[in-house]
Motif scaffolding. Structure first.
Motif, PDB file in Angstrom:
ATOM      1  N   UNK A  40       0.841  -1.195   0.000  1.00  0.00           N
ATOM      2  CA  UNK A  40       0.000   0.000   0.000  1.00  0.00           C
ATOM      3  C   UNK A  40       0.874   1.242   0.000  1.00  0.00           C
ATOM      4  N   UNK A  41       0.667   2.102  -0.989  1.00  0.00           N
ATOM      5  CA  UNK A  41       1.397   3.367  -1.101  1.00  0.00           C
ATOM      6  C   UNK A  41       0.461   4.533  -0.843  1.00  0.00           C
ATOM      7  N   UNK A  42       0.925   5.493  -0.067  1.00  0.00           N
ATOM      8  CA  UNK A  42       0.195   6.741   0.092  1.00  0.00           C
ATOM      9  C   UNK A  42       0.802   7.772  -0.853  1.00  0.00           C
ATOM     10  N   UNK A  43      -0.067   8.463  -1.605  1.00  0.00           N
ATOM     11  CA  UNK A  43       0.374   9.420  -2.611  1.00  0.00           C
ATOM     12  C   UNK A  43      -0.330  10.758  -2.350  1.00  0.00           C
ATOM     13  N   UNK A  55      -5.581  12.910 -11.714  1.00  0.00           N
ATOM     14  CA  UNK A  55      -4.651  12.109 -10.912  1.00  0.00           C
ATOM     15  C   UNK A  55      -5.302  10.825 -10.436  1.00  0.00           C
ATOM     16  N   UNK A  56      -6.548  10.907 -10.021  1.00  0.00           N
ATOM     17  CA  UNK A  56      -7.251   9.697  -9.600  1.00  0.00           C
ATOM     18  C   UNK A  56      -7.363   8.705 -10.758  1.00  0.00           C
ATOM     19  N   UNK A  57      -7.628   9.218 -11.962  1.00  0.00           N
ATOM     20  CA  UNK A  57      -7.745   8.333 -13.123  1.00  0.00           C
ATOM     21  C   UNK A  57      -6.422   7.636 -13.422  1.00  0.00           C
ATOM     22  N   UNK A  58      -5.318   8.381 -13.374  1.00  0.00           N
ATOM     23  CA  UNK A  58      -4.038   7.767 -13.719  1.00  0.00           C
ATOM     24  C   UNK A  58      -3.569   6.813 -12.628  1.00  0.00           C
ATOM     25  N   UNK A  59      -3.897   7.101 -11.375  1.00  0.00           N
ATOM     26  CA  UNK A  59      -3.528   6.186 -10.297  1.00  0.00           C
ATOM     27  C   UNK A  59      -4.380   4.922 -10.337  1.00  0.00           C
ATOM     28  N   UNK A  60      -5.618   5.044 -10.746  1.00  0.00           N
ATOM     29  CA  UNK A  60      -6.459   3.851 -10.937  1.00  0.00           C
ATOM     30  C   UNK A  60      -5.872   2.961 -12.031  1.00  0.00           C
ATOM     31  N   UNK A  66      -0.834  -2.938 -11.927  1.00  0.00           N
ATOM     32  CA  UNK A  66       0.003  -3.464 -10.838  1.00  0.00           C
ATOM     33  C   UNK A  66      -0.913  -3.901  -9.702  1.00  0.00           C
ATOM     34  N   UNK A  67      -1.477  -5.087  -9.848  1.00  0.00           N
ATOM     35  CA  UNK A  67      -2.497  -5.547  -8.909  1.00  0.00           C
ATOM     36  C   UNK A  67      -1.951  -5.803  -7.507  1.00  0.00           C
ATOM     37  N   UNK A  68      -0.629  -5.897  -7.377  1.00  0.00           N
ATOM     38  CA  UNK A  68      -0.034  -6.134  -6.062  1.00  0.00           C
ATOM     39  C   UNK A  68       0.253  -4.832  -5.318  1.00  0.00           C
ATOM     40  N   UNK A  69      -0.122  -3.680  -5.924  1.00  0.00           N
ATOM     41  CA  UNK A  69       0.100  -2.388  -5.274  1.00  0.00           C
ATOM     42  C   UNK A  69      -1.215  -1.636  -5.165  1.00  0.00           C
ATOM     43  N   UNK A  70      -1.528  -1.192  -3.979  1.00  0.00           N
ATOM     44  CA  UNK A  70      -2.719  -0.385  -3.724  1.00  0.00           C
ATOM     45  C   UNK A  70      -2.278   1.041  -3.431  1.00  0.00           C
ATOM     46  N   UNK A  71      -3.000   2.007  -3.967  1.00  0.00           N
ATOM     47  CA  UNK A  71      -2.654   3.411  -3.766  1.00  0.00           C
ATOM     48  C   UNK A  71      -3.734   4.106  -2.952  1.00  0.00           C
ATOM     49  N   UNK A 318      12.079   9.758   2.126  1.00  0.00           N
ATOM     50  CA  UNK A 318      13.204   8.995   2.660  1.00  0.00           C
ATOM     51  C   UNK A 318      12.735   8.043   3.749  1.00  0.00           C
ATOM     52  N   UNK A 319      11.635   8.367   4.411  1.00  0.00           N
ATOM     53  CA  UNK A 319      11.117   7.541   5.499  1.00  0.00           C
ATOM     54  C   UNK A 319      10.293   6.359   5.015  1.00  0.00           C
ATOM     55  N   UNK A 320      10.016   6.298   3.715  1.00  0.00           N
ATOM     56  CA  UNK A 320       9.172   5.216   3.198  1.00  0.00           C
ATOM     57  C   UNK A 320       9.879   3.869   3.319  1.00  0.00           C
ATOM     58  N   UNK A 321       9.138   2.878   3.795  1.00  0.00           N
ATOM     59  CA  UNK A 321       9.644   1.523   3.820  1.00  0.00           C
ATOM     60  C   UNK A 321       9.286   0.758   2.559  1.00  0.00           C
ATOM     61  N   UNK A 322       8.792   1.478   1.557  1.00  0.00           N
ATOM     62  CA  UNK A 322       8.303   0.839   0.331  1.00  0.00           C
ATOM     63  C   UNK A 322       8.881   1.559  -0.888  1.00  0.00           C
ATOM     64  N   UNK A 323      10.161   1.855  -0.838  1.00  0.00           N
ATOM     65  CA  UNK A 323      10.787   2.685  -1.872  1.00  0.00           C
ATOM     66  C   UNK A 323      10.740   2.036  -3.251  1.00  0.00           C
ATOM     67  N   UNK A 324      10.891   0.717  -3.321  1.00  0.00           N
ATOM     68  CA  UNK A 324      10.879   0.061  -4.619  1.00  0.00           C
ATOM     69  C   UNK A 324       9.530   0.239  -5.308  1.00  0.00           C
ATOM     70  N   UNK A 325       8.448   0.010  -4.572  1.00  0.00           N
ATOM     71  CA  UNK A 325       7.109   0.199  -5.147  1.00  0.00           C
ATOM     72  C   UNK A 325       6.849   1.666  -5.439  1.00  0.00           C
TER      73      UNK A 325
END
Length: 430
Positions: A40-43, A55-60, A66-71, A318-325
């Motif tokens: 799960x990524x917060x944007x 932005x909502x359309x492009x993130x959808x 990328x079904x393994x990533x939720x935004x 820098x604090x994200x624990x999900x930098x690759x995603x």
């Protein structure tokens, strides 16, 4: 174990509140995903309702691919965006991916709040010169979303009604600009004006570069002379005195409104200074033909002063624990043709040439016009700006405040220039 972790988190949060952003990276945490294997990524971003929908359309679309990533989407208006983001950073709760603009990106980068994006985002297709705007000491902390040029927007309908032809923007001077605008005001006489004041720092940057000066020096302080800034303020007063623009009170009212309520966008002005990606908003609001023009320059100018500036940047905390995603998402936003087709020029025109070629034919007429204009400027452009020093976010409001002192007669242009340099240097640092 959990107790020790919770205690450390509380301590870290307290330290962050005391030390602002400098410890954000050290306090970063979070796992790489949920128990079901989903990350799960917060944007976070700012903007109007149109940008929110885009932005909502492009993130959808990203989530579909990328079904393994939720935004999780965190939208804010401009006025509250940085206050909220800074508070989140200070408490160790920054979004994984977020927007910044050039006035604030450098500040976050120097405070260890942004991740190094090398290896996280494919930059091979992006404009290498423009990428430098998102670097600090060679480290890529931010990826430009696209580019803008600060320009004159000319309302052809208003000019036609005034019986005035479009000026030749390759030769016109600042005196010509004032005189053209004053003629429009005199010819219309119905509350329509030739132009309106602008205290935008990009405008002053162009004016300074025409005079061989730079907005920020290598030391992170103001690099412009008092004389150039005073001349710039004097010209603003000249626009009022010649009735090329509204009086001080009406100008102050207009200064607090956005592009949609500008004179040029409401068919009450012939000229206005705006960013090239705002052409669509001006055209839609006015229903008129809007032509992009170069900034005027005097005969002794060392250059036209124009430059391409990143409209904004995408950064990873820098604090994200999900930098690759998080890097995967940023890569998608700047390199995927389907994403670019949705975003269009909302965040500036794309500078990935391969992507741009794929979407060019489908861009609306206003974006095509912006592309054509920027292409015509190609051989005249100065270098893109570097990351701004800490405190640069205060400059626009400060320039306007001193400008109001001038046009309301409470300060001379020289006094305003001196006051601006002194106050600006007191808040700027590398």
């Amino acid at each position: 174990m959990n107790g020790r972790k919770n205690g450390a988190t509380k301590l870290c949060s307290a330290l962050l509140v005391a030390g602002a952003l400098t410890l954000t990276a050290a306090c970063g945490g979070g796992d790489s995903g949920g128990g079901d294997g989903t990350t799960t990524l917060r944007v976070a971003w700012w903007g109007n309702d149109t940008r929110q929908a885009i932005t909502e359309e492009v993130l959808d679309l990203f989530m579909e691919k990328n079904e393994d990533i939720k935004v999780e989407m965190e939208y804010s208006d401009w006025d509250n965006y940085y206050d909220r983001l800074t508070t989140q950073m200070a408490s160790g709760d920054a979004p994984d991916v977020f927007s910044t603009e050039i006035r604030r990106m450098g500040e976050f980068g120097t405070r260890n709040a942004l991740a190094d994006l090398d290896g996280l985002v494919d930059m091979s297709g992006l404009d290498p010169q423009l990428l430098q705007s998102g670097q600090l000491e060679g480290t890529q902390y931010a990826i430009p979303t696209g580019v803008n040029a600060f320009i004159i927007a000319a309302n052809k309908t208003v000019l036609d009604e005034a019986g005035i032809e479009l000026p030749d923007d390759t030769t016109w001077t600042w005196d010509d600009y004032r005189d053209f605008a004053a003629e429009v005001t005199a010819a219309t006489g119905d509350g329509t004006y030739g132009t309106q004041l602008s205290f935008n720092d990009a405008y002053l940057n162009i004016y300074a570069q025409q005079h061989g000066e730079i907005f920020y020096g290598e030391d992170g302080k103001i690099g412009m002379s008092e004389e150039v800034i005073a001349d710039w303020y004097t010209f603003q007063q000249d626009l009022i005195d010649s009735k090329a623009s509204p009086d001080a009170s009406r100008s102050a009212e207009l200064g607090s409104t956005g592009v949609e309520a500008s004179l040029v966008a409401t068919n009450k002005g012939a000229f206005g200074m705006w960013w090239s990606n705002q052409l669509n908003a001006i055209t839609t609001g006015s229903g008129s033909e809007i032509v992009l023009l170069r900034m005027p320059k005097d005969a002794d100018a060392v250059s036209g002063g124009h430059f391409l500036q990143p409209n904004m940047f995408w950064s990873v905390a820098a604090s994200s624990g999900k930098k690759e995603a998080a890097g995967q998402l940023v890569d998608f936003l700047v390199n995927d043709p389907e994403a670019a087709a949705i975003i269009g020029s909302d965040r500036g025109l794309p500078r990935n040439e391969a992507v741009l070629e794929e979407i060019r034919a489908g861009l609306p007429e206003t974006d095509q016009a912006s592309l054509e204009f920027i292409g015509a400027l190609a051989d005249e452009l100065n270098d893109p700006p570097k990351a701004n020093p800490n405190g640069a976010g205060e400059m626009p409001a400060m320039l306007e405040r001193y400008g109001q002192e001038v046009v309301f007669g409470r300060m001379t242009p020289q006094e305003a220039a001196s006051g601006f340099i002194s106050e600006a240097n007191s808040v700027l640092s590398k």
